[in-house]
Design an enzyme around this catalytic site. Structure first.
Site, PDB file in Angstrom:
ATOM      1  N   GLU A 160       0.811  -1.227   0.000  1.00  0.00           N
ATOM      2  CA  GLU A 160       0.000   0.000   0.000  1.00  0.00           C
ATOM      3  C   GLU A 160       0.840   1.271   0.000  1.00  0.00           C
ATOM      4  OE1 GLU A 160      -2.844  -0.422   3.201  1.00  0.00           O
ATOM      5  OE2 GLU A 160      -3.428  -2.411   2.538  1.00  0.00           O
ATOM      6  N   ASN A 201       2.109  -4.867  -3.276  1.00  0.00           N
ATOM      7  CA  ASN A 201       0.719  -5.234  -2.996  1.00  0.00           C
ATOM      8  C   ASN A 201      -0.078  -3.979  -2.664  1.00  0.00           C
ATOM      9  OD1 ASN A 201      -1.311  -7.297  -2.422  1.00  0.00           O
ATOM     10  ND2 ASN A 201      -1.023  -6.816  -0.246  1.00  0.00           N
ATOM     11  N   HIS A 237     -10.400  -6.124  -2.090  1.00  0.00           N
ATOM     12  CA  HIS A 237     -11.401  -5.996  -1.006  1.00  0.00           C
ATOM     13  C   HIS A 237     -12.587  -5.254  -1.606  1.00  0.00           C
ATOM     14  CE1 HIS A 237      -8.780  -7.412   2.190  1.00  0.00           C
ATOM     15  NE2 HIS A 237      -7.862  -6.526   1.867  1.00  0.00           N
ATOM     16  N   GLU A 267      -6.010 -10.625  -1.467  1.00  0.00           N
ATOM     17  CA  GLU A 267      -6.798 -10.435  -0.242  1.00  0.00           C
ATOM     18  C   GLU A 267      -8.301 -10.365  -0.548  1.00  0.00           C
ATOM     19  OE1 GLU A 267      -5.342  -7.203   2.126  1.00  0.00           O
ATOM     20  OE2 GLU A 267      -3.232  -7.605   1.672  1.00  0.00           O
ATOM     21  N   ASP A 269     -12.077 -10.426  -0.717  1.00  0.00           N
ATOM     22  CA  ASP A 269     -13.314 -10.638   0.026  1.00  0.00           C
ATOM     23  C   ASP A 269     -14.369  -9.721  -0.614  1.00  0.00           C
ATOM     24  OD1 ASP A 269     -11.733  -9.176   2.958  1.00  0.00           O
ATOM     25  OD2 ASP A 269     -12.552  -8.126   1.225  1.00  0.00           O
TER      26      ASP A 269
HETATM   27  O1  G3I Z   1      -4.382  -8.838  18.997  1.00  0.00           O
HETATM   28  C1  G3I Z   1      -4.915  -7.622  19.531  1.00  0.00           C
HETATM   29  C2  G3I Z   1      -5.677  -7.931  20.816  1.00  0.00           C
HETATM   30  O2  G3I Z   1      -4.770  -8.401  21.798  1.00  0.00           O
HETATM   31  C3  G3I Z   1      -6.374  -6.655  21.306  1.00  0.00           C
HETATM   32  O3  G3I Z   1      -7.158  -6.959  22.449  1.00  0.00           O
HETATM   33  C4  G3I Z   1      -7.274  -6.117  20.191  1.00  0.00           C
HETATM   34  C5  G3I Z   1      -8.001  -4.868  20.584  1.00  0.00           C
HETATM   35  O4  G3I Z   1      -7.102  -3.794  20.600  1.00  0.00           O
HETATM   36  O5  G3I Z   1      -6.466  -5.815  19.022  1.00  0.00           O
HETATM   37  C6  G3I Z   1      -5.871  -6.999  18.498  1.00  0.00           C
HETATM   38  O6  G3I Z   1      -5.100  -6.650  17.371  1.00  0.00           O
HETATM   39  C7  G3I Z   1      -5.893  -6.379  16.199  1.00  0.00           C
HETATM   40  C8  G3I Z   1      -5.368  -7.294  15.088  1.00  0.00           C
HETATM   41  O7  G3I Z   1      -6.053  -7.012  13.854  1.00  0.00           O
HETATM   42  C9  G3I Z   1      -5.564  -8.758  15.424  1.00  0.00           C
HETATM   43  O8  G3I Z   1      -6.926  -9.037  15.538  1.00  0.00           O
HETATM   44  C10 G3I Z   1      -5.669  -4.936  15.799  1.00  0.00           C
HETATM   45  O9  G3I Z   1      -6.271  -4.105  16.774  1.00  0.00           O
HETATM   46  C11 G3I Z   1      -6.339  -4.673  14.450  1.00  0.00           C
HETATM   47  O10 G3I Z   1      -6.015  -3.378  13.984  1.00  0.00           O
HETATM   48  C12 G3I Z   1      -5.800  -5.665  13.420  1.00  0.00           C
HETATM   49  O11 G3I Z   1      -6.517  -5.454  12.192  1.00  0.00           O
HETATM   50  C13 G3I Z   1      -5.876  -6.040  11.056  1.00  0.00           C
HETATM   51  C14 G3I Z   1      -5.622  -4.911  10.047  1.00  0.00           C
HETATM   52  O12 G3I Z   1      -5.045  -5.462   8.856  1.00  0.00           O
HETATM   53  C15 G3I Z   1      -4.678  -3.895  10.634  1.00  0.00           C
HETATM   54  O13 G3I Z   1      -4.573  -2.830   9.785  1.00  0.00           O
HETATM   55  C16 G3I Z   1      -6.810  -7.074  10.449  1.00  0.00           C
HETATM   56  O14 G3I Z   1      -6.940  -8.185  11.325  1.00  0.00           O
HETATM   57  C17 G3I Z   1      -6.262  -7.539   9.106  1.00  0.00           C
HETATM   58  O15 G3I Z   1      -7.222  -8.358   8.441  1.00  0.00           O
HETATM   59  C18 G3I Z   1      -5.954  -6.357   8.203  1.00  0.00           C
HETATM   60  O16 G3I Z   1      -5.379  -6.821   7.033  1.00  0.00           O
HETATM   61  C19 G3I Z   1      -4.964  -5.815   6.079  1.00  0.00           C
HETATM   62  C20 G3I Z   1      -3.771  -6.357   5.342  1.00  0.00           C
HETATM   63  O17 G3I Z   1      -2.753  -6.675   6.258  1.00  0.00           O
HETATM   64  C21 G3I Z   1      -3.298  -5.366   4.291  1.00  0.00           C
HETATM   65  N1  G3I Z   1      -4.388  -5.056   3.357  1.00  0.00           N
HETATM   66  C22 G3I Z   1      -5.593  -4.549   4.021  1.00  0.00           C
HETATM   67  C23 G3I Z   1      -6.093  -5.549   5.048  1.00  0.00           C
HETATM   68  C24 G3I Z   1      -7.347  -5.049   5.713  1.00  0.00           C
HETATM   69  O18 G3I Z   1      -7.074  -3.871   6.435  1.00  0.00           O
END
Ligand code: G3I
Length: 348
Positions: A160, A201, A237, A267, A269
């Site tokens: 990105e 990507n 997405h 990715e 969905d």
């Molecule tokens: O693991 C912590 C947990 O301990 C905590 O309690 C909770 C609440 O704060 O947060 C948890 O971490 C979260 C993590 O996902 C795991 O679930 C983060 O807050 C959250 O921001 C994170 O989101 C991820 C996101 O990227 C971050 O930008 C998504 O799961 C993930 O699917 C998403 O994936 C991205 C790709 O990497 C790049 N392309 C876009 C895609 C969607 O944004």
């Protein structure tokens, strides 16, 4: 960030699997019929972004290993997980997922070496100027790729970097080093593992549009500078009610392929708002089928990865309030019409 409970659960699952000397995955469950084998006959790898916290769930892992030939760690190889402190790397999550992939005849896609989001906090303070930023990027990329040398098939090296509106994203990396951080990331990754395929990507670059034009220009410049890049990842997405033209997606894929690059759907969905009515699920299935048809027939596509196994563990619900239903399986890992549409297509 380090979830002790997840670690304990995982260690037990891996230890059991090791003891049994069998892949963790059990027989396909809930009507799943093994998409990966059908896709392989058509020369296509199917991948899925895995939620580490679900990897101790045998039904989850059975579906992952039964349906896909690639896994992408949804979060656990990102900077804030794998290199959270300047002096130390945390290999636990990546190594655990690699063990699962190897135990199930799967490949692992490393995601993502350099991304403006989820960067460890120390980087901002340490990157005082261009040279220090570039050294941090080189060390980060070479250390991680070297650790997984010969074991990770593909890397999302730069994620990105194109801005949604104009030029490139004004990230810490870009503001300190211009596009040099991208070039240096790819060079460091190539030097660390010459066999790994290296991708750039991005999202909203799937069809021909101003943003994908900017990505195309960036990639052409990289190739002209001799930067070692092998492919482009189109995240995909999508909103079911705002799908891009598949003809334009095909044309976009083929222009990148014409540069000699592989093109992966990385990715995928397809979300929609509101209840999962039969009509909406049928429309979603048709959309999933259309993008798979393009992937199967357009030049240069080597893999399609869905971003999440099931609706119960998709990032969509948090990121898009009111939206859901974006994946191939429902929250009990049962096939949705979209899964059945892919199965039918892949069986042809
Ligand atoms: O693991 C912590 C947990 O301990 C905590 O309690 C909770 C609440 O704060 O947060 C948890 O971490 C979260 C993590 O996902 C795991 O679930 C983060 O807050 C959250 O921001 C994170 O989101 C991820 C996101 O990227 C971050 O930008 C998504 O799961 C993930 O699917 C998403 O994936 C991205 C790709 O990497 C790049 N392309 C876009 C895609 C969607 O944004």
């Amino acid at each position: 960030m380090k979830n002790i409970a997840a670690r304990i659960r995982w260690c037990l699952a891996v230890a059991l699997a090791a003891a049994l000397a069998f892949p963790i995955a059990a027989e396909p469950n809930d009507g799943l019929q093994g998409l990966r084998a059908y896709a392989a006959k058509k020369g296509l790898d199917l991948g899925v972004a895995v939620n580490f916290k679900q990897m101790g769930n045998a039904r989850y892992t059975a579906a992952v290993a039964g349906e896909f030939s690639y896994i992408t760690p949804e979060n656990e190889m990102k900077w804030e997980y794998i290199h959270s402190l300047p002096e130390g790397y945390d290999w636990f999550f990546g190594d655990s997922l690699l063990a699962f992939a190897q135990a199930n005849g799967m490949k692992l896609r490393g995601h993502a070496l350099v991304w403006h989001s989820q960067v460890a906090r120390w980087v901002q303070d340490a990157a005082v100027d261009k040279e220090s930023l570039l050294k941090i990027v080189r060390d980060h990329c070479s250390t991680i790729v070297a650790h997984y040398r010969g074991k990770v098939a593909k890397w999302d090296v730069a994620n990105e970097v194109v801005d949604d509106k104009e030029g490139l994203r004004q990230s810490l990396f870009y503001l300190k080093a211009g596009t040099d951080f991208i070039d240096e990331a790819f060079k460091a990754a190539r030097a660390a593992d010459p066999a790994a395929l290296l991708y750039i990507n991005d999202y909203s670059v799937e069809d021909i549009c101003p943003k994908s034009d900017r990505l195309y220009a960036l990639v052409k410049g990289m190739l002209a500078r001799g930067v070692p890049i092998d492919g482009v990842g189109l995240q995909s997405h999508w909103d079911l009610d705002a799908l891009p033209s598949m003809a334009s997606v095909r044309a976009n894929i083929e222009r990148f392929a014409a540069l000699g690059l592989k093109v992966d759907i990385t990715e995928l969905d397809i979300r929609f708002k509101g209840p999962a009515s039969d009509e909406r699920l049928a429309a979603q299935a048709a959309a999933y089928a259309e993008v798979l048809k393009v992937a199967l027939t357009a030049k240069g596509v080597s893999s399609v990865t869905v971003w999440g196994l099931d609706d119960g563990h998709s990032w969509i619900r948090n990121a898009f309030p009111g939206y859901a239903n974006a994946t191939l399986l429902d929250k009990s890992y049962a096939p949705k019409p979209a899964y059945r549409a892919w199965l039918e297509l892949l069986k042809q």
